[in-house]
Write a protein that holds these residues in place. Structure first.
Motif, mmCIF file in Angstrom:
data_model
loop_
_atom_site.group_PDB
_atom_site.id
_atom_site.type_symbol
_atom_site.label_atom_id
_atom_site.label_comp_id
_atom_site.label_asym_id
_atom_site.label_seq_id
_atom_site.Cartn_x
_atom_site.Cartn_y
_atom_site.Cartn_z
ATOM 1 N N VAL A 181 37.093 46.891 31.130
ATOM 2 C CA VAL A 181 37.122 47.219 32.561
ATOM 3 C C VAL A 181 36.187 48.388 32.855
ATOM 4 C CG1 VAL A 181 38.557 48.147 34.420
ATOM 5 C CG2 VAL A 181 39.407 46.271 32.994
ATOM 6 N N CYS A 182 36.237 49.423 32.017
ATOM 7 C CA CYS A 182 35.372 50.593 32.209
ATOM 8 C C CYS A 182 33.895 50.206 32.095
ATOM 9 C CB CYS A 182 35.728 51.661 31.173
ATOM 10 S SG CYS A 182 34.804 53.206 31.338
ATOM 11 N N TYR A 185 32.820 47.999 35.015
ATOM 12 C CA TYR A 185 32.708 48.777 36.251
ATOM 13 C C TYR A 185 31.408 49.577 36.261
ATOM 14 C CZ TYR A 185 33.897 51.443 40.378
ATOM 15 O OH TYR A 185 33.872 51.986 41.641
ATOM 16 N N GLN A 190 32.376 46.980 41.007
ATOM 17 C CA GLN A 190 33.354 46.377 41.914
ATOM 18 C C GLN A 190 34.519 45.832 41.106
ATOM 19 O OE1 GLN A 190 31.348 43.351 44.187
ATOM 20 N NE2 GLN A 190 30.338 44.813 45.557
ATOM 21 N N GLN A 191 35.711 46.319 41.397
ATOM 22 C CA GLN A 191 36.879 45.872 40.643
ATOM 23 C C GLN A 191 37.182 44.389 40.893
ATOM 24 O OE1 GLN A 191 40.280 48.478 40.754
ATOM 25 N NE2 GLN A 191 39.018 50.323 40.719
ATOM 26 N N LYS A 192 36.928 43.918 42.112
ATOM 27 C CA LYS A 192 37.166 42.499 42.410
ATOM 28 C C LYS A 192 36.279 41.605 41.553
ATOM 29 C CE LYS A 192 37.408 39.262 46.303
ATOM 30 N NZ LYS A 192 37.227 39.096 47.782
ATOM 31 N N PRO A 202 42.989 41.724 41.049
ATOM 32 C CA PRO A 202 42.506 43.068 41.384
ATOM 33 C C PRO A 202 43.509 44.181 41.066
ATOM 34 C CG PRO A 202 41.846 41.532 43.081
ATOM 35 C CD PRO A 202 42.748 40.768 42.154
ATOM 36 N N ILE A 205 43.302 44.887 37.341
ATOM 37 C CA ILE A 205 42.061 45.609 37.022
ATOM 38 C C ILE A 205 42.193 47.066 37.424
ATOM 39 C CG2 ILE A 205 39.605 45.814 37.539
ATOM 40 C CD1 ILE A 205 40.313 43.461 35.714
ATOM 41 N N SER A 206 42.748 47.312 38.604
ATOM 42 C CA SER A 206 42.933 48.683 39.080
ATOM 43 C C SER A 206 43.839 49.469 38.141
ATOM 44 C CB SER A 206 43.524 48.659 40.486
ATOM 45 O OG SER A 206 43.742 49.975 40.961
ATOM 46 N N PHE A 209 41.925 50.287 34.998
ATOM 47 C CA PHE A 209 40.919 51.295 35.317
ATOM 48 C C PHE A 209 41.547 52.689 35.322
ATOM 49 C CE2 PHE A 209 38.201 53.766 38.200
ATOM 50 C CZ PHE A 209 36.931 53.446 37.735
#
Length: 267
Positions: A181-182, A185, A190-192, A202, A205-206, A209
């Motif tokens: 994820v890092c 990004y 964009q997280q989406k 999402p 992912i958030s 993150f």
């Protein structure tokens, strides 16, 4: 007034556990591929030199104080072999010629020695960080330097390496999915979009993150770039192109290329 000096940065990349049985040829091919990618990333930012040599080593020299660190950080985040991670000895400073004139196979310069020394120190470290700057052991600069930051080299080196050590500790605490994820990004921002790549919602992912301290890791990356650019800008006030413009172009060039090869990174 000094007129011939040019700002550069250097990294020497080495690979952990590269002598493991059965990995030599595979790593050699991968390093050759990485050199090709670096050449694509840097083609729009002025002079750079990159060479795969000594089996598991890449040497890189580029115009600008922040260039080597930017390239090194992206390499560290997309690196394929988790058991054979890269580590980078870094230096930056000034040379009295154009980089295009330099043959890095034969070049002997204190800045190369600094990067080599930083790499050697990492090699001896059991809790090895991916990055280490060495700024004060060999090279004191010239009396004609417009902005004599050289007198603070010890302090800058300590601050850079402290930030990098904290950054490394945060990276070590990441799970594999948090690493992904890092890294994604850093590339797509964009997280989406990351959710689509990884097949996650999402909110998931958030959560990865935040729990992986990705914001802190990426903030430290951007802050080091900002400091390096500021040092260059003060040292070469009115003499060269704004270093922030160059670092922004480089970062965007890397992102564009990696987006085109994003599914290769998932493999």
């Amino acid at each position: 007034m000094r007129t011939k000096a040019n700002p550069i940065s250097i990294f020497i990349l080495d690979v952990s556990n590269s002598s493991s049985e059965g990995m030599g040829d595979e790593l050699t091919v991968y390093l050759d591929e990485m050199v090709k990618w670096i050449n694509i990333w840097t083609k729009e930012i002025g002079s750079t030199k990159v060479k795969h040599r000594s089996g598991d080593e890449i040497i890189f020299v580029g115009d600008g104080y922040s260039t080597a660190y930017i390239v090194a950080f992206f390499i560290s985040r997309i690196w394929k072999y988790r058991q054979h991670k890269p580590y980078f000895g870094l230096s930056f400073g000034d040379i009295d010629r154009q980089l295009v004139e330099v043959d890095i196979e034969k070049w002997i310069h204190p800045l190369i020695k600094q990067a080599r020394y930083a790499n050697d120190l990492l090699k001896q470290d059991h809790n090895r960080s991916p990055f280490k700057f060495e700024l004060d052991q060999f090279y004191r600069g010239e009396n004609s330097t417009p902005f004599v930051y050289n007198q603070f080299r010890n302090e800058f080196e300590s601050l850079f390496n402290t930030i990098l050590h904290l950054q490394h500790n945060l990276m070590q605490e990441q799970t594999y999915i948090q690493e992904l994820v890092c890294s994604f990004y850093l590339i797509v921002q964009q997280q989406k979009a990351i959710g689509k790549l990884l097949g996650k919602t999402p909110p998931t992912i958030s959560s990865h993150f935040k729990k992986g301290k990705s914001e802190e890791i990426l903030h430290s990356f951007h802050e080091i770039i900002k400091i390096l650019n500021s040092l260059q800008e003060k040292a070469y006030s009115g003499i060269v192109v704004n270093p922030k413009d160059t670092s922004d172009i480089l970062t965007q060039s890397i992102r564009n290329h990696l987006k085109e090869n994003i599914y290769t990174l998932l493999d």
